[in-house]
Write an enzyme that holds these catalytic residues in place. Structure first.
Site, PDB file in Angstrom:
ATOM      1  N   HIS A  91      -8.600  10.413 -12.030  1.00  0.00           N
ATOM      2  CA  HIS A  91      -9.816  10.354 -12.854  1.00  0.00           C
ATOM      3  C   HIS A  91     -10.243  11.765 -13.266  1.00  0.00           C
ATOM      4  O   HIS A  91     -10.636  12.000 -14.412  1.00  0.00           O
ATOM      5  CB  HIS A  91     -10.988   9.748 -12.064  1.00  0.00           C
ATOM      6  CG  HIS A  91     -10.801   8.332 -11.626  1.00  0.00           C
ATOM      7  ND1 HIS A  91     -10.928   7.938 -10.310  1.00  0.00           N
ATOM      8  CD2 HIS A  91     -10.518   7.204 -12.330  1.00  0.00           C
ATOM      9  CE1 HIS A  91     -10.743   6.629 -10.219  1.00  0.00           C
ATOM     10  NE2 HIS A  91     -10.480   6.164 -11.425  1.00  0.00           N
ATOM     11  N   SER A 127      -7.835   4.180  -7.146  1.00  0.00           N
ATOM     12  CA  SER A 127      -8.841   4.108  -6.075  1.00  0.00           C
ATOM     13  C   SER A 127      -8.373   3.132  -4.998  1.00  0.00           C
ATOM     14  O   SER A 127      -8.607   3.351  -3.802  1.00  0.00           O
ATOM     15  CB  SER A 127     -10.186   3.632  -6.638  1.00  0.00           C
ATOM     16  OG  SER A 127     -10.655   4.525  -7.603  1.00  0.00           O
ATOM     17  N   LYS A 172     -16.349  -7.262  -7.534  1.00  0.00           N
ATOM     18  CA  LYS A 172     -15.996  -7.056  -6.135  1.00  0.00           C
ATOM     19  C   LYS A 172     -16.978  -6.047  -5.560  1.00  0.00           C
ATOM     20  O   LYS A 172     -17.283  -5.054  -6.205  1.00  0.00           O
ATOM     21  CB  LYS A 172     -14.582  -6.476  -6.062  1.00  0.00           C
ATOM     22  CG  LYS A 172     -13.625  -7.356  -5.327  1.00  0.00           C
ATOM     23  CD  LYS A 172     -12.210  -6.844  -5.304  1.00  0.00           C
ATOM     24  CE  LYS A 172     -12.052  -5.354  -5.358  1.00  0.00           C
ATOM     25  NZ  LYS A 172     -10.717  -4.885  -5.501  1.00  0.00           N
TER      26      LYS A 172
END
Ligand code: PNS
Length: 164
Positions: A18, A129, A42
């Protein structure tokens, strides 16, 4: 008037991948809004303040980068921020279908909004991630995945080894 773009994501947590995309966007455009999506389907591992905090510590030094939380539609957030394009990183062909669908949906919702894809740096094409969370949960080494300034906080939260 300068060009404003938005780099949206969950950033749960931010990774070197990122950071690479945000940094390159900051070199290409006048103003980069990093939009951290609040209301994920989520439940995130890190709450919105933590995710924004990690971004502040890793890309907050870039003078033309601002970090904001957003809820609801990205197309609306982009309009409110004055962003004319969404910037997303593409790691592999497997990313393409989802990213293409998202780009076309956003364009339908906000016809002025373009999507720009940056090819992920080759050294980060495997990184996500989810990988960070998975490796750290088993006590694995995540030093190649996230910067030192946020490493310990992430590792200590996620590492299940040694707990209980
Ligand atoms: O880092 P991620 O999880 O791949 O980011 C996905 C994100 C947050 C950019 C995407 O889910 C999003 O924009 N959500 C906001 C809701 C929305 O605008 N939905 C319509 C377009 S798919």
């Amino acid at each position: 008037m300068g060009k404003t773009v938005i780099c949206p994501g969950s950033f749960d947590p931010v990774t070197y991948g990122h950071i690479d995309i945000i940094t390159r966007a900051a070199n290409m455009f006048d103003r980069v809004i990093v939009g951290v999506f609040v209301n994920m389907d989520k439940k995130p591992n890190f709450d919105i303040e933590e995710r924004i905090g990690f971004l502040r510590r890793t890309v907050g030094h870039l003078p033309n980068v601002e970090i904001v939380g957003f809820d609801g539609l990205l197309a609306n957030c982009a309009k409110e921020c004055g962003a004319s394009a969404v910037v997303r990183g593409l790691r592999a062909v497997s990313d393409f279908e989802y990213e293409f669908q998202m780009a076309l949906t956003n364009k339908k919702l906000n016809p002025d909004l373009e999507t720009v894809f940056l090819a992920s740096d080759a050294q980060y094409t495997y990184l996500s991630s989810s990988i960070v969370k998975n490796v750290a949960s088993f006590g694995g080494d995540i030093t190649n995945f996230v910067p030192e300034c946020i490493h310990d906080e992430i590792f200590e939260r996620l590492n299940r080894k040694g707990k209980n």
